[in-house]
Design a protein around this motif. Structure first.
Motif, mmCIF file in Angstrom:
data_model
loop_
_atom_site.group_PDB
_atom_site.id
_atom_site.type_symbol
_atom_site.label_atom_id
_atom_site.label_comp_id
_atom_site.label_asym_id
_atom_site.label_seq_id
_atom_site.Cartn_x
_atom_site.Cartn_y
_atom_site.Cartn_z
ATOM 1 N N GLU A 112 69.131 -76.490 -34.582
ATOM 2 C CA GLU A 112 70.188 -77.338 -34.403
ATOM 3 C C GLU A 112 70.701 -77.538 -32.996
ATOM 4 O OE1 GLU A 112 73.686 -77.300 -37.213
ATOM 5 O OE2 GLU A 112 72.929 -75.651 -38.271
ATOM 6 N N THR A 113 70.954 -78.808 -32.867
ATOM 7 C CA THR A 113 71.337 -79.255 -31.380
ATOM 8 C C THR A 113 72.595 -78.226 -30.821
ATOM 9 O OG1 THR A 113 70.988 -81.390 -31.984
ATOM 10 C CG2 THR A 113 72.039 -81.306 -29.894
ATOM 11 N N LYS A 114 73.760 -77.859 -31.605
ATOM 12 C CA LYS A 114 74.649 -77.107 -31.004
ATOM 13 C C LYS A 114 73.975 -75.732 -30.617
ATOM 14 C CE LYS A 114 76.250 -75.459 -35.415
ATOM 15 N NZ LYS A 114 77.474 -75.489 -36.415
ATOM 16 N N TYR A 115 72.941 -75.252 -31.210
ATOM 17 C CA TYR A 115 72.398 -73.965 -30.684
ATOM 18 C C TYR A 115 71.460 -74.337 -29.530
ATOM 19 C CZ TYR A 115 74.282 -72.617 -35.167
ATOM 20 O OH TYR A 115 75.018 -72.538 -36.302
ATOM 21 N N GLN A 116 70.620 -75.418 -29.582
ATOM 22 C CA GLN A 116 70.008 -75.886 -28.657
ATOM 23 C C GLN A 116 70.655 -75.746 -27.080
ATOM 24 O OE1 GLN A 116 67.662 -79.393 -29.065
ATOM 25 N NE2 GLN A 116 67.237 -79.078 -31.149
ATOM 26 N N ILE A 117 71.730 -76.412 -27.327
ATOM 27 C CA ILE A 117 72.663 -76.615 -25.948
ATOM 28 C C ILE A 117 72.960 -75.347 -25.436
ATOM 29 C CG2 ILE A 117 74.773 -77.528 -25.132
ATOM 30 C CD1 ILE A 117 74.430 -79.769 -27.288
ATOM 31 N N VAL A 118 73.423 -74.370 -26.040
ATOM 32 C CA VAL A 118 73.943 -73.144 -25.757
ATOM 33 C C VAL A 118 72.808 -72.276 -25.263
ATOM 34 C CG1 VAL A 118 74.738 -70.932 -26.264
ATOM 35 C CG2 VAL A 118 76.017 -73.085 -27.073
ATOM 36 N N LEU A 119 71.726 -72.331 -25.897
ATOM 37 C CA LEU A 119 70.686 -71.498 -25.499
ATOM 38 C C LEU A 119 69.953 -72.176 -24.195
ATOM 39 C CD1 LEU A 119 68.686 -70.759 -28.861
ATOM 40 C CD2 LEU A 119 69.904 -69.080 -27.427
ATOM 41 N N ASP A 179 82.717 -77.142 -22.001
ATOM 42 C CA ASP A 179 83.955 -77.043 -22.697
ATOM 43 C C ASP A 179 83.734 -76.580 -24.087
ATOM 44 O OD1 ASP A 179 86.688 -77.549 -22.602
ATOM 45 O OD2 ASP A 179 86.272 -79.463 -23.465
ATOM 46 N N ILE A 180 83.196 -75.475 -24.281
ATOM 47 C CA ILE A 180 83.282 -74.869 -25.728
ATOM 48 C C ILE A 180 83.799 -73.317 -25.219
ATOM 49 C CG2 ILE A 180 81.605 -73.913 -27.263
ATOM 50 C CD1 ILE A 180 79.484 -75.964 -26.341
ATOM 51 N N PRO A 181 84.714 -73.047 -26.319
ATOM 52 C CA PRO A 181 85.377 -71.677 -26.161
ATOM 53 C C PRO A 181 84.214 -70.484 -26.058
ATOM 54 C CG PRO A 181 86.455 -72.887 -27.974
ATOM 55 C CD PRO A 181 85.009 -73.831 -27.711
ATOM 56 N N LEU A 182 84.751 -69.436 -25.339
ATOM 57 C CA LEU A 182 83.478 -68.582 -25.062
ATOM 58 C C LEU A 182 82.950 -67.758 -26.341
ATOM 59 C CD1 LEU A 182 82.044 -66.709 -23.095
ATOM 60 C CD2 LEU A 182 84.182 -65.266 -22.802
ATOM 61 N N GLY A 183 83.959 -67.606 -27.220
ATOM 62 C CA GLY A 183 83.916 -67.117 -28.495
ATOM 63 C C GLY A 183 82.525 -67.875 -29.321
ATOM 64 N N THR A 184 82.721 -69.141 -29.146
ATOM 65 C CA THR A 184 81.772 -69.946 -29.837
ATOM 66 C C THR A 184 80.427 -70.001 -29.124
ATOM 67 O OG1 THR A 184 83.778 -71.517 -30.400
ATOM 68 C CG2 THR A 184 81.237 -72.615 -30.596
ATOM 69 N N SER A 205 78.766 -66.784 -30.632
ATOM 70 C CA SER A 205 78.349 -67.171 -31.760
ATOM 71 C C SER A 205 77.097 -68.232 -31.831
ATOM 72 C CB SER A 205 79.372 -67.711 -32.722
ATOM 73 O OG SER A 205 80.382 -66.955 -32.655
ATOM 74 N N ARG A 206 77.121 -69.174 -30.921
ATOM 75 C CA ARG A 206 76.057 -69.915 -31.210
ATOM 76 C C ARG A 206 74.677 -69.101 -30.512
ATOM 77 N NH1 ARG A 206 78.603 -75.902 -29.783
ATOM 78 N NH2 ARG A 206 79.973 -75.671 -31.842
ATOM 79 N N LEU A 207 74.915 -68.286 -29.425
ATOM 80 C CA LEU A 207 73.563 -67.726 -28.884
ATOM 81 C C LEU A 207 73.365 -66.650 -29.893
ATOM 82 C CD1 LEU A 207 72.342 -66.356 -26.577
ATOM 83 C CD2 LEU A 207 73.944 -65.075 -26.076
ATOM 84 N N LYS A 208 74.098 -66.103 -30.731
ATOM 85 C CA LYS A 208 73.679 -65.108 -31.630
ATOM 86 C C LYS A 208 72.849 -65.781 -32.914
ATOM 87 C CE LYS A 208 75.225 -61.400 -34.883
ATOM 88 N NZ LYS A 208 76.406 -60.780 -35.227
ATOM 89 N N ILE A 209 73.468 -66.820 -33.234
ATOM 90 C CA ILE A 209 72.807 -67.673 -34.227
ATOM 91 C C ILE A 209 71.715 -68.382 -33.958
ATOM 92 C CG2 ILE A 209 73.055 -69.536 -36.048
ATOM 93 C CD1 ILE A 209 76.000 -69.032 -36.031
ATOM 94 N N GLY A 210 71.540 -69.007 -32.555
ATOM 95 C CA GLY A 210 70.420 -69.580 -32.162
ATOM 96 C C GLY A 210 69.281 -68.663 -31.850
ATOM 97 N N LEU A 211 69.558 -67.416 -31.474
ATOM 98 C CA LEU A 211 68.333 -66.364 -31.165
ATOM 99 C C LEU A 211 67.991 -66.069 -32.612
ATOM 100 C CD1 LEU A 211 69.866 -64.299 -28.501
ATOM 101 C CD2 LEU A 211 67.887 -65.758 -28.340
ATOM 102 N N ARG A 212 68.776 -66.073 -33.927
ATOM 103 C CA ARG A 212 68.306 -65.620 -35.120
ATOM 104 C C ARG A 212 67.364 -66.676 -35.240
ATOM 105 N NH1 ARG A 212 72.871 -63.678 -38.084
ATOM 106 N NH2 ARG A 212 73.800 -66.052 -37.952
#
Length: 188
Positions: free
Chosen positions: A128-135, A153-158, A161-168
């Protein structure tokens, strides 16, 4: 709210009374040993961690602030961090003991394990794009999590989370090899 026992232990710690350690061991020792054992997964090593933790607790007793954390939370954090440090120390030591020149394992060149030489970027497009952007921000643009949070402009907690899910999600594509490659080359 602190219990009378916690208040008593804290008072004894501040007075540098040896009885504090005895009470800590009696009331929290088994639980803290369990915390250490869960991290290091070795009973003997966990015992060492517990002992080191009690030494740190004794030395840092002045830094305990009941308004910031319960006594157990403070003890838990010291023990967990000590266990993580011990695990890293043991892993580093065992890594240094490996003698590459006598190893019969095929030695991959550094370039072959860098993400630019793998198809990570191409496979990044499969999640998903939201994980792509963070990774992309963290691994290919070299941003820290805080920098990515500020820049995107994304909260640090998000971000976390997106890093963890993206790596998974990438792990589903690559299997455990990806995490090894990323941890060697990208994760500080």
């Amino acid at each position: 709210m602190s219990t009378l026992l916690e208040k008593h232990i804290v008072e004894l710690l501040r007075e540098r009374n040896d009885k504090a350690i005895s009470l800590l061991y009696e009331h929290y020792g088994d639980t803290l040993l369990g915390v250490a054992n869960k991290v290091v997964r070795d009973e003997e090593l966990a015992q060492d961690v517990l002992q080191e933790s009690f030494v740190k607790i004794w030395k840092k007793s002045d830094s305990y602030d009941a308004s910031k954390a319960k006594l157990f939370t403070w003890l838990f954090r010291i023990t967990r961090n000590t266990a993580i440090d011990k695990l890293r120390s043991v892993n580093t030591k065992s890594d240094k003991e490996i003698q590459i020149d006598v190893s019969d394992v095929y030695n991959l060149g550094v370039n072959s394990t860098r993400p630019e030489f793998m198809d990570v970027r191409e496979n990044l497009e499969k999640i998903e794009t939201k994980y792509q952007i963070v990774l992309d921000a963290l691994f290919f643009q070299g941003m820290t999590q805080q920098e990515a949070s500020d820049e995107l402009d994304i909260p640090l907690g998000t971000i976390k989370s997106r890093l963890k899910i993206g790596l998974r999600e990438l792990k589903k594509i690559y299997g455990p090899t990806l995490l090894l490659v990323l941890s060697i080359n990208l994760i500080p």
